[in-house]
Design a protein around this motif. Structure first.
Motif, PDB file in Angstrom:
ATOM      1  N   ASN A  28       5.696   3.113  -9.092  1.00 25.03           N
ATOM      2  CA  ASN A  28       5.061   2.224  -8.197  1.00 25.03           C
ATOM      3  C   ASN A  28       4.173   3.434  -7.119  1.00 25.03           C
ATOM      4  O   ASN A  28       3.314   3.331  -6.454  1.00 25.03           O
ATOM      5  CB  ASN A  28       5.657   1.163  -7.151  1.00 25.03           C
ATOM      6  N   MET A  31       1.427   4.893  -9.049  1.00 21.23           N
ATOM      7  CA  MET A  31       0.327   4.095  -9.487  1.00 21.23           C
ATOM      8  C   MET A  31      -0.808   4.171  -8.495  1.00 21.23           C
ATOM      9  O   MET A  31      -0.361   4.129  -7.253  1.00 21.23           O
ATOM     10  CB  MET A  31       0.787   2.541  -9.496  1.00 21.23           C
ATOM     11  N   LYS A  32      -1.710   4.508  -8.816  1.00 19.41           N
ATOM     12  CA  LYS A  32      -3.238   4.135  -7.848  1.00 19.41           C
ATOM     13  C   LYS A  32      -4.104   3.186  -8.668  1.00 19.41           C
ATOM     14  O   LYS A  32      -4.361   3.080  -9.636  1.00 19.41           O
ATOM     15  CB  LYS A  32      -3.895   5.779  -8.070  1.00 19.41           C
ATOM     16  N   THR A  33      -4.691   2.541  -7.445  1.00 21.36           N
ATOM     17  CA  THR A  33      -5.636   1.246  -7.948  1.00 21.36           C
ATOM     18  C   THR A  33      -5.226   0.608  -9.046  1.00 21.36           C
ATOM     19  O   THR A  33      -5.906   0.043  -9.773  1.00 21.36           O
ATOM     20  CB  THR A  33      -6.963   2.050  -8.299  1.00 21.36           C
ATOM     21  N   GLU A  34      -4.041   0.078  -8.810  1.00 20.23           N
ATOM     22  CA  GLU A  34      -3.380  -0.801  -9.516  1.00 20.23           C
ATOM     23  C   GLU A  34      -3.372  -0.571 -11.291  1.00 20.23           C
ATOM     24  O   GLU A  34      -3.702  -1.567 -11.870  1.00 20.23           O
ATOM     25  CB  GLU A  34      -4.197  -2.319  -9.239  1.00 20.23           C
ATOM     26  N   LYS A  35      -3.333   0.694 -11.485  1.00 20.43           N
ATOM     27  CA  LYS A  35      -3.326   1.032 -12.881  1.00 20.43           C
ATOM     28  C   LYS A  35      -1.983   1.330 -13.406  1.00 20.43           C
ATOM     29  O   LYS A  35      -1.482   2.482 -13.692  1.00 20.43           O
ATOM     30  CB  LYS A  35      -4.363   2.196 -13.181  1.00 20.43           C
ATOM     31  N   LYS A  36      -1.107   0.427 -13.498  1.00 19.56           N
ATOM     32  CA  LYS A  36       0.199   0.609 -13.993  1.00 19.56           C
ATOM     33  C   LYS A  36       0.743   1.216 -15.483  1.00 19.56           C
ATOM     34  O   LYS A  36       1.502   1.887 -15.525  1.00 19.56           O
ATOM     35  CB  LYS A  36       1.176  -0.743 -13.673  1.00 19.56           C
ATOM     36  N   SER A  37      -0.415   0.875 -16.094  1.00 14.42           N
ATOM     37  CA  SER A  37      -0.195   1.258 -17.488  1.00 14.42           C
ATOM     38  C   SER A  37      -0.408   2.961 -17.510  1.00 14.42           C
ATOM     39  O   SER A  37       0.402   3.496 -18.214  1.00 14.42           O
ATOM     40  CB  SER A  37      -1.000   0.438 -18.517  1.00 14.42           C
ATOM     41  N   LEU A  38      -1.121   3.141 -16.607  1.00 14.54           N
ATOM     42  CA  LEU A  38      -1.414   4.587 -16.737  1.00 14.54           C
ATOM     43  C   LEU A  38      -0.408   5.337 -15.998  1.00 14.54           C
ATOM     44  O   LEU A  38       0.122   6.448 -16.353  1.00 14.54           O
ATOM     45  CB  LEU A  38      -2.736   5.075 -15.829  1.00 14.54           C
ATOM     46  N   ALA A  39       0.201   4.825 -15.083  1.00 11.67           N
ATOM     47  CA  ALA A  39       1.549   5.391 -14.325  1.00 11.67           C
ATOM     48  C   ALA A  39       2.556   5.267 -15.202  1.00 11.67           C
ATOM     49  O   ALA A  39       3.329   6.432 -15.204  1.00 11.67           O
ATOM     50  CB  ALA A  39       1.703   4.400 -13.010  1.00 11.67           C
ATOM     51  N   TYR A  40       2.814   4.495 -15.995  1.00 11.82           N
ATOM     52  CA  TYR A  40       3.792   4.536 -17.111  1.00 11.82           C
ATOM     53  C   TYR A  40       3.627   5.712 -18.133  1.00 11.82           C
ATOM     54  O   TYR A  40       4.632   6.214 -18.647  1.00 11.82           O
ATOM     55  CB  TYR A  40       3.968   3.289 -17.723  1.00 11.82           C
ATOM     56  N   GLN A  41       2.378   5.795 -18.641  1.00 10.23           N
ATOM     57  CA  GLN A  41       2.037   6.776 -19.402  1.00 10.23           C
ATOM     58  C   GLN A  41       2.437   8.302 -18.871  1.00 10.23           C
ATOM     59  O   GLN A  41       3.147   9.093 -19.599  1.00 10.23           O
ATOM     60  CB  GLN A  41       0.611   6.831 -19.858  1.00 10.23           C
TER      61      GLN A  41
END
Length: 78
Positions: A28, A31-41
């Protein structure tokens, strides 16, 4: 007195892969601009690099890093 019911406290849900709230909190923060999948990557790449270099459990290293970064002294307003 309020006519509404009391609000239950919600705790952060843990991610099912690691089953750790710390992972969810770190994602969290990333995460920026609600891109959680990118943050997990991003987190998975970092965890894989930690595991390859140290050959230890990567979440232990992540927890130690966060403990070292957090301040030991509480800052109070004067």
């Amino acid at each position: 007195m309020s006519h509404r019911g009391t609000v239950e406290k919600r705790t952060t849900k843990s991610y099912p892969f690691f089953r750790n709230r710390l992972v969810n909190m770190v994602v969290n923060r990333i995460m920026k601009t609600e891109k959680k999948s990118l943050a997990y990557q991003i987190l998975y790449r970092a965890v894989n690099k930690i595991q390859q270099k140290t050959e230890t459990y990567p979440l232990l290293v992540l927890r130690q890093a966060i403990c070292r970064v957090t301040p030991n002294i509480g800052v109070k307003k004067t």
